[in-house]
Each structure stands twice: as structure tokens, then as C-alpha cells.
Scaffold this motif. Sequence first.
Motif, PDB file in Angstrom:
ATOM      1  N   UNK A 176       0.850  -1.185   0.000  1.00  0.00           N
ATOM      2  CA  UNK A 176       0.000   0.000   0.000  1.00  0.00           C
ATOM      3  C   UNK A 176       0.887   1.238   0.000  1.00  0.00           C
ATOM      4  N   UNK A 177       0.561   2.197  -0.865  1.00  0.00           N
ATOM      5  CA  UNK A 177       1.309   3.443  -0.936  1.00  0.00           C
ATOM      6  C   UNK A 177       0.530   4.577  -0.297  1.00  0.00           C
ATOM      7  N   UNK A 178       1.079   5.783  -0.316  1.00  0.00           N
ATOM      8  CA  UNK A 178       0.397   6.932   0.283  1.00  0.00           C
ATOM      9  C   UNK A 178      -0.824   7.345  -0.538  1.00  0.00           C
ATOM     10  N   UNK A 179      -1.929   7.640   0.123  1.00  0.00           N
ATOM     11  CA  UNK A 179      -3.157   8.053  -0.567  1.00  0.00           C
ATOM     12  C   UNK A 179      -3.011   9.446  -1.159  1.00  0.00           C
ATOM     13  N   UNK A 180      -3.575   9.618  -2.335  1.00  0.00           N
ATOM     14  CA  UNK A 180      -3.638  10.927  -2.969  1.00  0.00           C
ATOM     15  C   UNK A 180      -4.535  11.844  -2.143  1.00  0.00           C
ATOM     16  N   UNK A 181      -4.333  13.141  -2.247  1.00  0.00           N
ATOM     17  CA  UNK A 181      -5.220  14.098  -1.587  1.00  0.00           C
ATOM     18  C   UNK A 181      -6.582  14.154  -2.275  1.00  0.00           C
ATOM     19  N   UNK A 182      -6.595  13.883  -3.585  1.00  0.00           N
ATOM     20  CA  UNK A 182      -7.825  13.968  -4.367  1.00  0.00           C
ATOM     21  C   UNK A 182      -7.968  12.703  -5.213  1.00  0.00           C
ATOM     22  N   UNK A 183      -9.113  12.033  -5.084  1.00  0.00           N
ATOM     23  CA  UNK A 183      -9.377  10.860  -5.907  1.00  0.00           C
ATOM     24  C   UNK A 183      -9.404  11.277  -7.374  1.00  0.00           C
ATOM     25  N   UNK A 184      -8.832  10.424  -8.247  1.00  0.00           N
ATOM     26  CA  UNK A 184      -8.782  10.761  -9.666  1.00  0.00           C
ATOM     27  C   UNK A 184      -8.589   9.526 -10.515  1.00  0.00           C
ATOM     28  N   UNK A 185      -9.111   9.578 -11.724  1.00  0.00           N
ATOM     29  CA  UNK A 185      -8.838   8.567 -12.733  1.00  0.00           C
ATOM     30  C   UNK A 185      -8.537   9.308 -14.030  1.00  0.00           C
ATOM     31  N   UNK A 186      -8.067   8.609 -15.028  1.00  0.00           N
ATOM     32  CA  UNK A 186      -7.725   9.210 -16.330  1.00  0.00           C
ATOM     33  C   UNK A 186      -6.683  10.304 -16.191  1.00  0.00           C
ATOM     34  N   UNK A 187      -5.821  10.197 -15.193  1.00  0.00           N
ATOM     35  CA  UNK A 187      -4.777  11.193 -14.948  1.00  0.00           C
ATOM     36  C   UNK A 187      -3.482  10.758 -15.604  1.00  0.00           C
ATOM     37  N   UNK A 188      -2.482  11.610 -15.519  1.00  0.00           N
ATOM     38  CA  UNK A 188      -1.148  11.298 -16.047  1.00  0.00           C
ATOM     39  C   UNK A 188      -0.139  11.455 -14.933  1.00  0.00           C
ATOM     40  N   UNK A 189       0.913  10.650 -14.992  1.00  0.00           N
ATOM     41  CA  UNK A 189       1.944  10.707 -13.963  1.00  0.00           C
ATOM     42  C   UNK A 189       3.319  10.670 -14.614  1.00  0.00           C
ATOM     43  N   UNK A 190       4.276  11.253 -13.928  1.00  0.00           N
ATOM     44  CA  UNK A 190       5.668  11.241 -14.390  1.00  0.00           C
ATOM     45  C   UNK A 190       6.570  11.377 -13.178  1.00  0.00           C
ATOM     46  N   UNK A 191       7.812  10.913 -13.330  1.00  0.00           N
ATOM     47  CA  UNK A 191       8.777  11.082 -12.248  1.00  0.00           C
ATOM     48  C   UNK A 191       9.831  12.091 -12.678  1.00  0.00           C
TER      49      UNK A 191
END
Length: 101
Positions: free
Chosen positions: A35-50
Motif C-alpha cells: 500500500x502506498x500513500x493516498x492521494x489528496x484527491x481521488x482521480x482517474x484518467x490522470x497522467x503521472x511522471x517522475x
Amino acid sequence: GYLLVCGGRESPSYDAMQALSSTECFRPELGVWQEGPCLNEARCSSSAASLGAWVYICGGSRRQGDQTFVLASVERVDMSGDAQSWERVPSLPYGRCFCAV
């Protein structure tokens, strides 16, 4: 290294879409999902990058009642330490989902 899965939705039906704030982290050296840290805002169809040790998640959408909202919010987490939590950073100029980063 690790693989971080962020948000998404728990139903394949668009009408029953419930965006998630949960994250899961795959640690290949251990061969397990954690389990990782929960996002502040629920979301789907988002994009992520490091970017370095930071993982950013941008935009996306969420459904509330019979309305769908496109998000401009952006969050980031520093995955290099033990105390990981998402923090808000300045939002995009306008909301977007299904975008590339």
C-alpha cells in the motif's frame, strides 16, 4: 526501483465510475505490492511522471453524483524517504484528462 500505481477507478462502467485515491507500490526486489500513500484527491484518467525522486500526478477526472469533473490539480510525492505523503503543487492552467506527460 519501484512501480507506483496511482488512483484509477474501481468499475469498468463509466456510469458507475468511482475514482480512487489509493496507490500501490510494487517493489521488484521483494516481489510484492505494498500500500502506498493516498492521494489528496481521488482521480482517474490522470497522467503521472517522475522527476528525480518526485512522482507527479496531473489532472484526471472524477465523478460526483451524475456530474463528471475534469481536474486541473497536481500532486507530488517524494519516494526517496520513509515518510511519504502527497502534497499539492500549483494547478495546471486548465483541467485535462487522458493527457500525456
